[in-house]
Design a protein around this motif. Structure first.
Motif, mmCIF file in Angstrom:
data_model
loop_
_atom_site.group_PDB
_atom_site.id
_atom_site.type_symbol
_atom_site.label_atom_id
_atom_site.label_comp_id
_atom_site.label_asym_id
_atom_site.label_seq_id
_atom_site.Cartn_x
_atom_site.Cartn_y
_atom_site.Cartn_z
ATOM 1 N N GLY A 115 -1.853 -0.813 22.321
ATOM 2 C CA GLY A 115 -3.227 -1.403 22.879
ATOM 3 C C GLY A 115 -2.272 -3.153 22.475
ATOM 4 O O GLY A 115 -0.978 -3.620 22.407
ATOM 5 N N ASP A 116 -3.079 -3.980 21.610
ATOM 6 C CA ASP A 116 -3.048 -5.129 21.757
ATOM 7 C C ASP A 116 -2.617 -5.657 20.205
ATOM 8 O O ASP A 116 -2.308 -6.240 19.406
ATOM 9 N N MET A 117 -3.115 -3.989 19.046
ATOM 10 C CA MET A 117 -2.631 -4.107 17.895
ATOM 11 C C MET A 117 -0.794 -3.697 17.014
ATOM 12 O O MET A 117 -0.241 -2.771 17.997
ATOM 13 N N LEU A 118 -0.364 -4.800 16.213
ATOM 14 C CA LEU A 118 0.644 -4.164 15.694
ATOM 15 C C LEU A 118 0.746 -2.442 15.320
ATOM 16 O O LEU A 118 -0.541 -2.264 14.412
ATOM 17 N N GLN A 119 1.401 -2.194 15.071
ATOM 18 C CA GLN A 119 1.813 -0.160 14.068
ATOM 19 C C GLN A 119 3.054 -0.238 14.109
ATOM 20 O O GLN A 119 3.617 -0.737 14.129
ATOM 21 N N ILE A 120 2.667 0.528 12.444
ATOM 22 C CA ILE A 120 3.101 1.233 12.002
ATOM 23 C C ILE A 120 3.111 2.493 11.192
ATOM 24 O O ILE A 120 2.082 2.180 10.760
ATOM 25 N N VAL A 121 3.388 3.039 11.818
ATOM 26 C CA VAL A 121 3.220 4.123 12.578
ATOM 27 C C VAL A 121 4.253 5.182 10.628
ATOM 28 O O VAL A 121 5.714 5.564 10.919
ATOM 29 N N HIS A 122 3.444 5.943 9.778
ATOM 30 C CA HIS A 122 4.302 6.676 8.537
ATOM 31 C C HIS A 122 5.383 5.286 8.244
ATOM 32 O O HIS A 122 6.631 6.396 8.273
ATOM 33 N N PRO A 123 4.780 4.700 7.353
ATOM 34 C CA PRO A 123 5.869 4.118 7.064
ATOM 35 C C PRO A 123 6.426 4.168 5.890
ATOM 36 O O PRO A 123 6.470 5.839 5.268
ATOM 37 N N ASP A 124 8.592 4.254 6.226
ATOM 38 C CA ASP A 124 9.250 5.018 5.250
ATOM 39 C C ASP A 124 9.144 4.394 3.828
ATOM 40 O O ASP A 124 9.448 5.799 3.056
ATOM 41 N N HIS A 125 9.173 3.429 3.813
ATOM 42 C CA HIS A 125 8.547 3.267 1.462
ATOM 43 C C HIS A 125 8.007 2.427 2.040
ATOM 44 O O HIS A 125 7.737 1.339 2.545
ATOM 45 N N VAL A 126 6.601 2.255 0.509
ATOM 46 C CA VAL A 126 6.139 1.217 0.396
ATOM 47 C C VAL A 126 5.992 1.124 -0.974
ATOM 48 O O VAL A 126 6.652 2.615 -1.953
ATOM 49 N N SER A 127 6.611 0.217 -1.556
ATOM 50 C CA SER A 127 7.089 -0.195 -2.748
ATOM 51 C C SER A 127 6.030 -1.781 -3.276
ATOM 52 O O SER A 127 5.810 -2.537 -2.717
ATOM 53 N N GLU A 128 6.132 -1.377 -4.639
ATOM 54 C CA GLU A 128 5.430 -2.963 -5.308
ATOM 55 C C GLU A 128 6.923 -4.257 -5.590
ATOM 56 O O GLU A 128 6.439 -4.826 -5.973
ATOM 57 N N ASN A 129 7.980 -3.278 -5.162
ATOM 58 C CA ASN A 129 8.732 -4.091 -5.409
ATOM 59 C C ASN A 129 9.512 -5.359 -4.436
ATOM 60 O O ASN A 129 8.808 -4.537 -3.269
ATOM 61 N N GLY A 130 10.078 -5.959 -4.612
ATOM 62 C CA GLY A 130 10.574 -6.770 -3.382
ATOM 63 C C GLY A 130 11.639 -5.974 -2.241
ATOM 64 O O GLY A 130 12.189 -5.841 -2.899
ATOM 65 N N GLY A 131 11.314 -6.799 -0.685
ATOM 66 C CA GLY A 131 12.134 -6.179 0.033
ATOM 67 C C GLY A 131 12.958 -5.718 -0.551
ATOM 68 O O GLY A 131 14.237 -4.680 -0.209
ATOM 69 N N ALA A 132 14.406 -7.008 -0.793
ATOM 70 C CA ALA A 132 15.512 -6.388 -1.884
ATOM 71 C C ALA A 132 16.202 -5.408 -2.124
ATOM 72 O O ALA A 132 16.775 -4.277 -2.292
ATOM 73 N N ALA A 133 15.285 -4.891 -3.507
ATOM 74 C CA ALA A 133 15.315 -3.861 -3.896
ATOM 75 C C ALA A 133 14.769 -2.589 -2.759
ATOM 76 O O ALA A 133 15.075 -1.166 -3.934
ATOM 77 N N MET A 134 14.875 -2.614 -1.834
ATOM 78 C CA MET A 134 13.586 -1.486 -0.763
ATOM 79 C C MET A 134 14.968 -0.973 -0.324
ATOM 80 O O MET A 134 15.000 0.110 0.471
ATOM 81 N N GLY A 135 16.696 -2.028 -0.642
ATOM 82 C CA GLY A 135 17.248 -1.275 0.284
ATOM 83 C C GLY A 135 17.188 -2.545 1.968
ATOM 84 O O GLY A 135 17.014 -1.816 2.528
ATOM 85 N N THR A 136 18.154 -3.031 2.141
ATOM 86 C CA THR A 136 17.999 -3.535 3.185
ATOM 87 C C THR A 136 19.189 -3.297 4.453
ATOM 88 O O THR A 136 19.609 -3.476 5.146
ATOM 89 N N VAL A 137 20.394 -2.356 3.274
ATOM 90 C CA VAL A 137 21.196 -2.102 3.819
ATOM 91 C C VAL A 137 20.514 -1.097 4.904
ATOM 92 O O VAL A 137 19.789 -0.405 5.372
ATOM 93 N N CYS A 138 21.911 -0.112 5.419
ATOM 94 C CA CYS A 138 21.627 1.280 6.432
ATOM 95 C C CYS A 138 20.777 2.355 5.195
ATOM 96 O O CYS A 138 21.764 2.546 4.564
ATOM 97 N N GLU A 139 20.087 3.382 6.403
ATOM 98 C CA GLU A 139 19.728 3.954 5.725
ATOM 99 C C GLU A 139 20.493 5.248 6.103
ATOM 100 O O GLU A 139 19.261 5.436 7.470
ATOM 101 N N PRO A 140 20.721 6.176 5.301
ATOM 102 C CA PRO A 140 20.855 7.717 6.109
ATOM 103 C C PRO A 140 19.516 8.259 6.575
ATOM 104 O O PRO A 140 18.438 8.421 6.146
ATOM 105 N N VAL A 141 19.774 9.061 7.366
ATOM 106 C CA VAL A 141 18.668 9.822 8.217
ATOM 107 C C VAL A 141 19.048 11.547 8.342
ATOM 108 O O VAL A 141 20.483 11.275 8.814
ATOM 109 N N TYR A 142 19.372 11.942 7.859
ATOM 110 C CA TYR A 142 19.337 13.838 7.247
ATOM 111 C C TYR A 142 19.152 14.863 8.387
ATOM 112 O O TYR A 142 17.783 14.537 8.219
ATOM 113 N N ALA A 143 19.985 15.456 8.656
ATOM 114 C CA ALA A 143 18.851 16.873 9.780
ATOM 115 C C ALA A 143 18.098 17.320 8.854
ATOM 116 O O ALA A 143 18.207 17.493 7.522
ATOM 117 N N LEU A 144 16.988 17.794 8.800
ATOM 118 C CA LEU A 144 16.011 18.501 8.018
ATOM 119 C C LEU A 144 15.304 19.307 7.855
ATOM 120 O O LEU A 144 15.641 20.216 10.070
#
Length: 687
Positions: A127-156
């Motif tokens: 609708g009119d609202m921005l949304q992030i569904v089920h955030p991948d990561h939530v951290s108290e640390n800075g953005g750089a510490a969360m990894g700005t490079v590629c993150e692998p996605v594996y079969a589960l």
């Protein structure tokens, strides 16, 4: 014996920290049972995220990392809807962090109101609202510490999360040793490929093409090397030369003349059988090209030489069909042919076993029953294996070992294979190709029809059955699925019985018990029922001449090779045959091209090449080591190049006696064990 340096990789999954009884089942579903499996469990894709200062810098659909402050929790009074955490960025822009299911507790814990958190996820809009569904990561640390490079996605599988699998993979990679190089140094330099361990680590970090190409080449190289060891071992073995005098073949009265391709293949087989080492040949032929007639000539040569022959088929139905065909073809030769399957019991079975042992049975046709421990032969010298891809190398060897020495082996496949894949899958064999159809064979009228005309198709089927003819109806699935709109055989079976009568239709699919499946197939083959509703279990080996109509529902969901094999179930009798390809509404460009090619040609070899071309896009590397080629195909040209180089490189390592030579040969032994090419490893062990 496995090289000691590889032992850490073959430790069980429970040697990894965090793997307990609860994880065994979901890991086993993915084939992750040893440390090695985790190292080869390559990502399906990568998520590339960007750190942003505020939401205005991002676009909808982008994966971002942004600092947010949770301001409010929202959930419907019923508690059934999603749980929303409203959060704002440094400029006051508001985004909803949305959680479904029982995630409210963890959301409140990781996103306390009024405290800043770095959040990673895909930015969408509802609708009119921005949304992030089920955030991948939530951290108290800075953005750089969360990894700005590629993150692998594996079969589960159920019970596993990305974080858990990523952690286990990283543990496994720490146990990966540096190994001596087995690839030709010139090849490494030309391609600028990293060392094997470096390539494996890089392949988990991002879409590093050079790393993945190198790993794909390793697999091809190990496969080529194993196949060459098998072929060299076969050349060293003593075989019994079979030189028939032609007296049985002269009595053959076939109702057709052999094609030039059949005559050429018979000559190649005859030359092989006369040698002192055992034949190992693949007879590759399109649907209806006459492989059985060629196989009969080979078996008659064996019998003329005073020996016995055995034909192995993957199913009881196919074994009995081969038996009926061979008995009819060989009428007048005087040879004794028997059929032996798991169904044969008591006196009938004992009589066949005695006939094989005393030599009164010249040719036996059967399933796995013909190489059981209780089965012995007086003088087995030739083994014919139909539908080669249905059997492993070990099964072939079990039957060959029933011979006094090493039996000659003729394998057959009805699936036309491009030259590239022939080299990959059957490189240990010499290949004969039946590339022409017998004269007078009627072409099959192939039509593409939209699903909306289902009523017309059913009406046509009713008329077809009313004229005493039979038909197949093929569906892509066994039963309906809640989330997918795919035609299902069980539901179609019910609608067909309602339309044609309960006794006019039968059902065959892979999830039925074997005895039920065989009984239903036998009812159709005998003409007791008119329509067979099935999945692709009927793709090969089914021969019912009275069946002259094939309906394939949602044909766009099948590959060209499958469609061609299914179409080949009709056109086997005197009646003009028709194949109807029912298509859905959502037809991709590739699907449209497949169906157009099916209308245009019935040349299986051309269709196989086109199928490889159409499926060509994508990566070159796969991670499942199951005895078949596991890589996902890139372009045919790239695969051809890598295969040819791999075979040339493997040949450099072989000495005159068919063994591995030099320091790089020792390294290549490690590659065989690492990639688990069982037949090559078996030879290294002296098996």
């Amino acid at each position: 014996m496995r090289p000691e340096v590889l032992n850490p990789l073959f430790a069980g999954a429970d040697s990894l920290k965090g793997v307990g009884p609860k994880l065994e089942k979901p890991l086993d579903k993915l084939g992750l049972t040893r440390v090695r499996d985790f190292a080869f469990h390559l990502p399906d894709r990568f998520i590339d995220r960007r750190v942003i200062a505020n939401l205005d810098e991002a676009t909808v659909g982008e994966n971002v990392i942004v600092e947010l402050t949770p301001t409010q929790y929202r959930q419907s009074r019923s508690g059934r809807g999603p749980f929303n955490v409203l959060a704002s960025d440094v400029l006051g822009n508001v985004v909803s962090l949305t959680y479904f299911g029982r995630a409210s507790y963890s959301a409140k814990k990781s996103l306390p109101l009024g405290e800043k958190r770095w959040v990673a996820g895909r930015l969408d809009q509802y609708g009119d609202m921005l949304q992030i569904v089920h955030p991948d990561h939530v951290s108290e640390n800075g953005g750089a510490a969360m990894g700005t490079v590629c993150e692998p996605v594996y079969a589960l599988s159920d019970g596993l999360t990305q974080n858990r699998v990523q952690a286990l993979v990283q543990q496994a990679l720490e146990d990966v040793p540096d190994l001596p190089e087995w690839i030709d140094p010139g090849q490494l330099d030309r391609k600028e490929w990293p060392a094997w361990r470096d390539a494996l680590v890089l392949a988990h970090k991002g879409p590093h093409k050079a790393a993945r190409d190198r790993l794909a080449y390793d697999e091809l190289f190990a496969s080529a090397l194993a196949l060459m060891l098998v072929k060299a071992d076969n050349r060293r073995r003593k075989g019994v030369p079979l030189r028939g005098d032609g007296h049985l073949r002269d009595r053959l009265r076939l109702p057709f003349d052999l094609t030039a391709a059949q005559k050429r293949s018979v000559r190649e087989i005859e030359d092989d059988l006369a040698q002192n080492h055992p034949m190992l040949r693949l007879l590759q032929g399109d649907v209806g090209s006459g492989k059985t007639a060629v196989a009969l000539h080979a078996m008659l040569i064996a019998v003329e030489s005073g020996a016995q022959a055995a034909m192995l088929a993957p199913t009881e139905i196919l074994a009995r069909q081969h038996y009926d065909t061979l008995v009819e073809m060989a009428r007048g030769t005087g040879i004794e042919i028997a059929v032996l399957t798991g169904r044969d019991k008591g006196r009938a079975r004992e009589s066949i076993l005695m006939g094989l042992l005393d030599g009164s049975i010249d040719v036996v046709v059967g399933t796995h029953a013909i190489f059981q421990d209780s089965v012995a032969y007086r003088n087995l010298a030739l083994v014919v294996i139909d539908e080669q891809h249905r059997f492993g190398v070990n099964q072939r060897l079990l039957l060959q070992q029933k011979a006094r020495g090493t039996a000659h082996c003729l394998s057959m496949t009805a699936t036309p294979i491009p030259r590239t894949l022939t080299l990959a899958q059957y490189g240990e064999m010499d290949v004969s190709k039946l590339d022409e159809l017998p004269p007078g064979r009627q072409p099959i009228d192939t039509r593409v029809i939209a699903n909306e005309r289902m009523g017309d198709v059913v009406a046509g089927l009713r008329r077809h059955v009313g004229e005493g003819k039979q038909a197949y109806w093929v569906c892509p699935m066994v039963r309906e699925h809640e989330t997918e709109d795919i035609a299902a055989a069980e539901e179609r079976f019910d609608t067909m019985r309602a339309a044609l009568g309960e006794n006019a239709v039968t059902l065959v699919h892979g999830q039925l018990p074997a005895d039920v499946k065989d009984a239903n197939m036998a009812r159709f083959a005998s003409g007791e029922v008119a329509v067979l509703v099935a999945t692709t279990v009927i793709e090969v080996g089914v021969n019912v001449p009275n069946a002259s109509l094939m309906v394939i529902e949602q044909a766009e969901r099948f590959g060209l090779a499958q469609l061609h094999q299914l179409r080949g179930r009709v056109g086997r009798g005197a009646e003009k045959s028709v194949c109807l390809l029912l298509r859905g509404d959502a037809l991709s460009e590739t699907g449209r091209e497949r169906l157009a090619l099916m209308r245009e040609t019935q040349d299986g070899f051309r269709l196989a090449e086109e199928d490889l071309r159409l499926r060509g896009g994508g990566e070159i590397l796969g991670t499942r080591q199951s005895g078949e080629q596991a890589f996902v195909l890139a372009s045919p040209e790239q695969i051809t190049e890598l295969l040819e180089v791999a075979h040339a490189d493997a040949r450099l390592l072989m000495d005159r006696d068919g063994g591995l030579t030099g320091p790089r040969g020792e390294a290549a032994r490690i590659a065989l064990y690492l990639f688990e090419r069982d037949y090559g490893v078996q030879l290294l062990r002296g098996g």
